[in-house]
Write an enzyme that holds these catalytic residues in place. Structure first.
Site, PDB file in Angstrom:
ATOM      1  N   GLU A  49       0.575 -78.604 -34.345  1.00  9.79           N
ATOM      2  CA  GLU A  49       2.091 -79.244 -34.798  1.00  9.79           C
ATOM      3  C   GLU A  49       1.673 -80.725 -35.438  1.00  9.79           C
ATOM      4  O   GLU A  49       0.287 -82.284 -34.792  1.00  9.79           O
ATOM      5  CB  GLU A  49       2.968 -80.220 -33.322  1.00  9.79           C
ATOM      6  N   ARG A 273      -5.241 -74.071 -20.284  1.00  5.73           N
ATOM      7  CA  ARG A 273      -5.216 -75.323 -21.498  1.00  5.73           C
ATOM      8  C   ARG A 273      -6.411 -75.991 -20.433  1.00  5.73           C
ATOM      9  O   ARG A 273      -6.250 -76.360 -18.741  1.00  5.73           O
ATOM     10  CB  ARG A 273      -3.687 -76.108 -21.243  1.00  5.73           C
ATOM     11  N   LYS A 283       0.536 -85.692 -25.788  1.00  2.24           N
ATOM     12  CA  LYS A 283       0.775 -86.040 -26.833  1.00  2.24           C
ATOM     13  C   LYS A 283       1.686 -87.635 -26.759  1.00  2.24           C
ATOM     14  O   LYS A 283       1.086 -88.177 -27.351  1.00  2.24           O
ATOM     15  CB  LYS A 283       0.849 -85.411 -28.071  1.00  2.24           C
TER      16      LYS A 283
END
Length: 574
Positions: A49, A273, A283
């Site tokens: 993104e 992850r 983020k």
């Protein structure tokens, strides 16, 4: 009976080394034999993104997706998931492309989810016409209320049974801007009692008036990630959609959309992850650090962003090697940040030239050395790489050494410089401390008067006749270049920064000493050092010429990592 593997005729047989494959590679090898993939090459994608800068966790995904495609002679696309224009910027698009290339990868095709907005809309209309999607007037809060819980089923929206004709008209009205933001959504009609909450009539589109960095103001409805993701994969012919574990519960929805649209169906596989100790990867939290000025931007060398690591001096090779070391797992775990630091140490040990720098200087005057004499001593650039050659280092009557390389009241096992003691200067001579000069007002040691033994120059035939236990580094005072040295450390004091007392936040675990700035001296060989150049300051650590602030007349160095992991030592000491 002896085992066949131990029989004499097999004793000299060569050992067969089998390649160790991670679980994704194992699945990919099986899938490539399926008739479904006949004529297709393995194709992956990296779909960030554009709402922030990439971090070390994204580096793992980049290495996995691009590496998998390379290993099996396939393809890997870069696709921007630009479905939320209120948080997306061209700056982030540019930085992501720079990071991927810096890591050493080049995409086969560049795409954006916005490339497919017209097709996604057409497919949404197709689902409405087949009775598998409807326009809903529930508010976001009501949708959550109707969805139910993990232990109780949801209840249908009162708008679920609208006719196809009404849904088509209302959806066109959403697209045409006839309703306010958030007033209506388009939802898939699946199963409100499904054990998997993601299948309880998920939202496909929401009304959102926001200027898009690529499509401008063409659209006032935007697809949700779950709707755009699988269909974008399908359009690009992705064979393996590699996602992190939090998308495991979304996979049935991924499958449902592909199956009900009757389009090409990629396979989604999930992996754990990257979680790194002493680091935050969210983020949202990284953006908070930037906006609240706890750090000096996304590329602050203390940040776990790829741009921050690059500016600090990490190499692309070290990040790729780190990702290779930690492997690909199916379960959540936290990797010690020391593994990352060791990866860059290992790489720079073989590639970085050694230089001498004094960060906390104390002057040494060699009283028996000729005042007007300057010698050029030969220094090895990199003992791990003979091709790196040698350089000349000026030696004179006045030198700088590190303050902690001298101790006035030294313990017996202190093998550096002390009153009456001797030490070897790296590449130079053995010196003896004869006199200590102090500031009368403060009592601080300001200067050391020493004598040198001219018969002990390193490399000379007589040098080996005198033995001393300590060797220290130095720079020639008249020739030294002054430099700003930024001593970066870990940004957080806690292994898990999220672990904060009640009423506190991750910000309360910030390390207030994560940056210390000192003025030191470096040898003149560094006058031509270029931004981004990495060196080892002997006995101190690995450093990089800052890519933004360093100038030829004002050198700035960033510490990448110390030579040794001081955090591990402190932890061992309890």
């Amino acid at each position: 009976m002896s085992h066949p593997g131990n029989s004499p005729e097999n004793s000299d047989a060569p050992e067969i080394k089998r390649e160790r494959l991670n679980f994704i590679e194992q699945e990919a090898q099986k899938d490539l034999q399926l008739p479904k993939l006949a004529g297709r090459c393995l194709t992956t994608r990296f779909p960030p993104e554009p709402n922030g800068y990439l971090h070390i966790g994204h580096a793992k995904s980049i290495c996995l997706n691009f590496g998998l495609a390379k290993k099996y002679g396939g393809r890997c696309n870069l696709r921007f998931d630009d479905t939320n224009p209120s948080k997306e910027e061209q700056e982030y698009v540019d930085s992501i492309q720079e990071d991927v290339r810096w890591l050493g990868y080049e995409w086969d095709e560049l795409h954006y989810a916005s490339d497919y907005f017209d097709q996604l809309y057409a497919w949404a209309v197709q689902l409405i016409k087949s009775g598998k999607a409807f326009v809903c007037d529930l508010t976001g809060e009501q949708v959550r209320e109707y969805r139910g819980t993990l232990t109780s089923p949801g209840k249908p929206s009162p708008y679920r049974d609208r006719s196809v004709e009404e849904n088509l008209e209302l959806f066109e009205g959403m697209k045409s801007g006839e309703v306010a933001d958030g007033a209506r959504t388009l939802r898939a009609k699946i199963d409100m009692s499904a054990p998997n909450i993601n299948l309880r009539d998920p939202v496909m589109y929401r009304v959102l008036r926001a200027h898009h960095h690529r499509t401008g103001d063409k659209w006032c409805i935007y697809p949700m990630y779950d709707w755009a993701h699988g269909q974008s994969d399908s359009l690009e012919g992705i064979t393996h959609s590699i996602c992190t574990l939090e998308f495991t519960d979304h996979r049935p929805l991924y499958d449902w959309f592909c199956e009900n649209l009757e389009i090409y169906h990629p396979r989604q596989i999930e992996f754990a992850r990257l979680n790194l100790s002493f680091t935050v990867m969210s983020k949202r939290k990284l953006l908070q650090l930037v906006k609240e000025k706890h750090v000096l931007g996304w590329d602050d060398p203390r940040m776990p962003t790829i741009s921050g690591l690059r500016r600090r001096g990490y190499t692309a090779e070290s990040l790729r090697n780190f990702c290779e070391r930690i492997g690909v797992a199916k379960f959540f775990s936290t990797i010690d940040v020391g593994v990352l630091e060791n990866a860059v140490r290992d790489h720079l040990n073989t590639t970085a030239n050694r230089v001498m720098a004094v960060l906390d200087p104390i002057k040494v005057v060699l009283t028996n050395y000729p005042a007007d004499q300057v010698e050029q001593l030969e220094a090895v650039n990199n003992p791990e790489d003979a091709s790196a050659g040698t350089r000349e280092v000026p030696f004179s009557r006045e030198l700088y050494i590190e303050r902690d390389d001298f101790m006035e009241d030294a313990p017996r096992k202190f093998f550096r410089l002390k009153p009456g003691g001797e030490v070897r200067l790296r590449y130079g001579y053995i010196i003896k401390c004869d006199e200590v000069i102090k500031d009368p007002a403060t009592g601080e040691v300001t200067e050391l008067h020493c004598s040198y033994d001219p018969e002990t120059r390193s490399g000379s035939a007589t040098a080996t006749q005198r033995k001393v236990k300590g060797t220290i580094h130095w720079v020639s005072a008249p020739h030294a270049l002054q430099a700003e040295v930024r001593l970066y450390d870990r940004l957080f004091l806690a292994e898990n920064p999220e672990d904060a007392p009640e009423g506190k936040s991750f910000l309360d675990n910030l390390n207030t000493d994560s940056l210390q700035v000192v003025r030191g001296f470096v040898e003149p060989w560094l006058a031509s050092a270029q931004p981004g150049e990495r060196v080892q300051f002997e006995r101190t650590g690995y450093f990089c010429v800052d890519s933004k602030d360093s100038q030829p007349d004002g050198l700035v160095f960033n510490r990448i990592v110390p030579l040794r992991d001081s955090w591990a030592k402190m932890k061992a000491q309890g």
